[in-house]
Structure formats: C-alpha cells, structure tokens
Design a protein around this motif. Sequence first.
Motif, PDB file in Angstrom:
ATOM      1  N   LEU A 114      -0.389   8.679  -2.991  1.00 22.96           N
ATOM      2  CA  LEU A 114      -1.104   7.333  -2.264  1.00 22.96           C
ATOM      3  C   LEU A 114      -0.534   6.593  -0.944  1.00 22.96           C
ATOM      4  O   LEU A 114      -1.303   6.070  -0.375  1.00 22.96           O
ATOM      5  N   ARG A 120      -7.488  -3.080   1.896  1.00 23.05           N
ATOM      6  CA  ARG A 120      -6.484  -2.999   0.653  1.00 23.05           C
ATOM      7  C   ARG A 120      -7.159  -2.650  -0.598  1.00 23.05           C
ATOM      8  O   ARG A 120      -6.694  -2.109  -1.556  1.00 23.05           O
ATOM      9  N   GLY A 147      -9.930  -0.603  -0.796  1.00 25.65           N
ATOM     10  CA  GLY A 147     -10.347   0.879  -0.901  1.00 25.65           C
ATOM     11  C   GLY A 147     -10.928   1.196   0.486  1.00 25.65           C
ATOM     12  O   GLY A 147     -11.397   0.552   1.373  1.00 25.65           O
ATOM     13  N   TYR A 148     -11.089   2.347   0.479  1.00 27.02           N
ATOM     14  CA  TYR A 148     -11.708   3.322   1.659  1.00 27.02           C
ATOM     15  C   TYR A 148     -13.109   3.829   1.329  1.00 27.02           C
ATOM     16  O   TYR A 148     -12.913   4.668   0.246  1.00 27.02           O
ATOM     17  N   MET A 207       0.794  -1.244   0.079  1.00 27.89           N
ATOM     18  CA  MET A 207       0.065   0.003   0.142  1.00 27.89           C
ATOM     19  C   MET A 207       0.864   1.314  -0.086  1.00 27.89           C
ATOM     20  O   MET A 207       0.616   2.215  -0.617  1.00 27.89           O
ATOM     21  N   ASP A 208       1.936   1.238   0.805  1.00 29.38           N
ATOM     22  CA  ASP A 208       2.860   2.301   0.853  1.00 29.38           C
ATOM     23  C   ASP A 208       4.129   1.852   0.032  1.00 29.38           C
ATOM     24  O   ASP A 208       5.312   1.461   0.704  1.00 29.38           O
ATOM     25  N   GLN A 219     -10.204   3.874  -4.522  1.00 30.84           N
ATOM     26  CA  GLN A 219      -9.770   2.391  -4.910  1.00 30.84           C
ATOM     27  C   GLN A 219      -8.402   2.514  -4.528  1.00 30.84           C
ATOM     28  O   GLN A 219      -7.486   3.273  -4.527  1.00 30.84           O
ATOM     29  N   LEU A 220      -7.702   1.258  -3.748  1.00 36.28           N
ATOM     30  CA  LEU A 220      -6.416   1.309  -3.325  1.00 36.28           C
ATOM     31  C   LEU A 220      -5.701  -0.018  -4.136  1.00 36.28           C
ATOM     32  O   LEU A 220      -5.915  -0.384  -5.306  1.00 36.28           O
ATOM     33  N   PRO A 253      -5.511   2.172  -8.811  1.00 34.31           N
ATOM     34  CA  PRO A 253      -5.451   2.836  -7.238  1.00 34.31           C
ATOM     35  C   PRO A 253      -5.359   4.483  -7.404  1.00 34.31           C
ATOM     36  O   PRO A 253      -4.633   4.963  -8.208  1.00 34.31           O
ATOM     37  N   GLY A 254      -6.541   4.844  -6.395  1.00 34.75           N
ATOM     38  CA  GLY A 254      -6.423   6.314  -6.514  1.00 34.75           C
ATOM     39  C   GLY A 254      -7.644   6.775  -7.034  1.00 34.75           C
ATOM     40  O   GLY A 254      -8.075   7.941  -6.790  1.00 34.75           O
ATOM     41  N   LEU A 258      -2.653   7.845   1.776  1.00 36.35           N
ATOM     42  CA  LEU A 258      -3.921   6.882   2.090  1.00 36.35           C
ATOM     43  C   LEU A 258      -3.286   5.844   2.845  1.00 36.35           C
ATOM     44  O   LEU A 258      -4.014   5.070   3.863  1.00 36.35           O
ATOM     45  N   ALA A 259      -2.320   5.165   2.472  1.00 38.02           N
ATOM     46  CA  ALA A 259      -1.784   3.855   3.003  1.00 38.02           C
ATOM     47  C   ALA A 259      -1.442   3.948   4.701  1.00 38.02           C
ATOM     48  O   ALA A 259      -1.865   3.017   5.496  1.00 38.02           O
TER      49      ALA A 259
END
Length: 326
Positions: free
Chosen positions: A276, A216, A218-219, A32-33, A255-256, A241-242, A279-280
């Motif tokens: 991104l 992982r 999405g939020y 994620m990061d 979306q991630l 993602p994003g 967000l992670a």
Amino acid sequence: MIEILTTGLPNTIQDLGRPGHLALGVSHGGAMDRQALAMANLMLGNDPSAAGIEVALHPFRLRTNVDTAVAVTGADCVVSVGNRPCPPWWAMTIRAGETLVLEAPRTGARSYVAVAGGLDLPLVMGSRATDAKGGFGGLGGRGLSRGDRLALNPAQCRLPAGGIGAALEERRGAVDGFASAIELRVLPAAEFDAFTPEAQAAFTGSEWNITSDANRMGYRLSGEALSLVSPMELLSHGIVPGTVQVPPSGQPIIQLADANTCGGYPKIATVIEADLWRLAQAPVGARLRFSAVSIEASTEALRMNRQRRRDFIAARNLMVGEQRRP
C-alpha cells in the motif's frame, strides 16, 4: 511548539489510523504511507504510532520555537534544516528559530515529518489522525493552514552526531511510475470469478494510469475496460484499503486510507497490505501494473516489513548506546 509557515490543505496531521471502527462507518484513516511515518518516528525514538505531518502538497515549511529533533521520510525531495541540507530518510536536531523546508519531490508523492515526542493533540477514537470526511481528529478534521501552531509532547531524543537515517532497499526506484510501471501485488477478491477471462487477463496483463480523480479515499484508474460475465447487483458490503472495485464504466477504483467503509461495486482484487505504501507514493499520471500472489506470499511480505522495523530499532538502539559511551 512548531509553527506552520508554508503548506496546503491536503497536508494533514496523521498517525497510524483508527482501526476497529468500520462498523460505525469510520474509516481506518491514518498515514497513506504507514511505513514511512512509522520509520520517521522510530528514528527519533518515538512510538511508531506518534502523530506527525503528512505532506501531500509541496513546498512545505515549518519553524520550531524549541530545540528538538525532526525526521523526514517518504517522497524523495530536497530537505533542509536551518539551511543545512538533510539526506533522504534522515533525522537530525533542529534549533529554536530554525526552519525545516521540504521542496517538491523528485520521485514519490507524500513526505512525512515527525518531531521528537510526537504532536500533542487530542485522541479521538484512539487516534490523532485527521478524518476530513468526518471533520474530526488532527486540527478539527481539517488540513493545515499557514500560522497553525502545534504543541509537542515532552521528549528526550538522543541522536548520533550528525543524525541518523534509514535505508530501505525495496524503495529504490520503486515508485517512479513515469519511467516504468509501479508493481503492485494483489490477491483475488470475492467477485474475481464474475469477470470475464479477458478482463481477468487484462487486469494483470496490462498497465493502468492513475487519473486526476485521486485522493486519500482512492485512485480511479484508466485502461482497458473490465467486463463482467453477466450484470450483477450487490448489496453494499465492507471494503478495506487496497480493495479494487470495478464500477459499470469498467475502470477500476482502488480504495485507500480514507476508503469508504462499504460499497456495492464488484471487487476484482485487493492490493496486499505490504504494497500500500507504493500507492501512497504514486503521483497522478503514474503507471501501475498488478501481479497476482498467494496468501502465503502476502503474509510473508508483511512479516518481512515488520522484521525490517525490528532490525532498525535494534540498530538505532545500538548506535545511540555507542554515542553515549564516554
């Protein structure tokens, strides 16, 4: 070999993902990061894409049965190696039989553990990353369990006495989403103009909270409902993602890393790649604020991130070279 002593299923093996397979329905995946994992690897002299461990549930403990070196980046948490305190974003040696411990984060949400040489796991579609949806990659597509043993690739890791660290100024205080909103830069997406002027203004002019519906993939956010000018139906289309989608509820979904490869909700914006990592590191309940930027600004932010990586490689090589002089 390292052995997992304390963990939770959200903790997984990750690398920088498996791009290029969206057409097959396989998400990009990976850390994620991505910046944090890449820097952990670079501190050890690994390839930045070497497989490491993403720790989303703390505390986390592992033990090694060989002399090696470890690096921990990501969330700001208390770290110890063999009962010796380890500074944030630091790499240091660990002796056979010693234990690495990561306590709960003070700020941030995800930690990354890299080991000299990287984890020795099979490549699936060019990556060792865990894809929990597909059930492949990592350790059979699952999270880590107590007692798991992970093989290491051979490595000759040279570190300065006392270890080596990385200081990234842009991360200082950037992800404490409870003290102040985390700033995220966005580009307008394909359906931006389909939203009402009031919704467009609310998207960038108000704060959003990360709900408990976050993983992982999405939020889901909560805040002022975003409305369309008129109802619309879309065929499912590619997302990355994003991508910020807005379902009929009007509450956005970001979306991630493990994002679906396609979706049919209208898209209001896309978080730029260089942000991104924010967000992670944003925990459930954190506040977010979006700001619109140009494509040129997005490209420049990504270029600066890559330049910082190159600068660190040069600095590390210099430090290690100085350490080896008689």
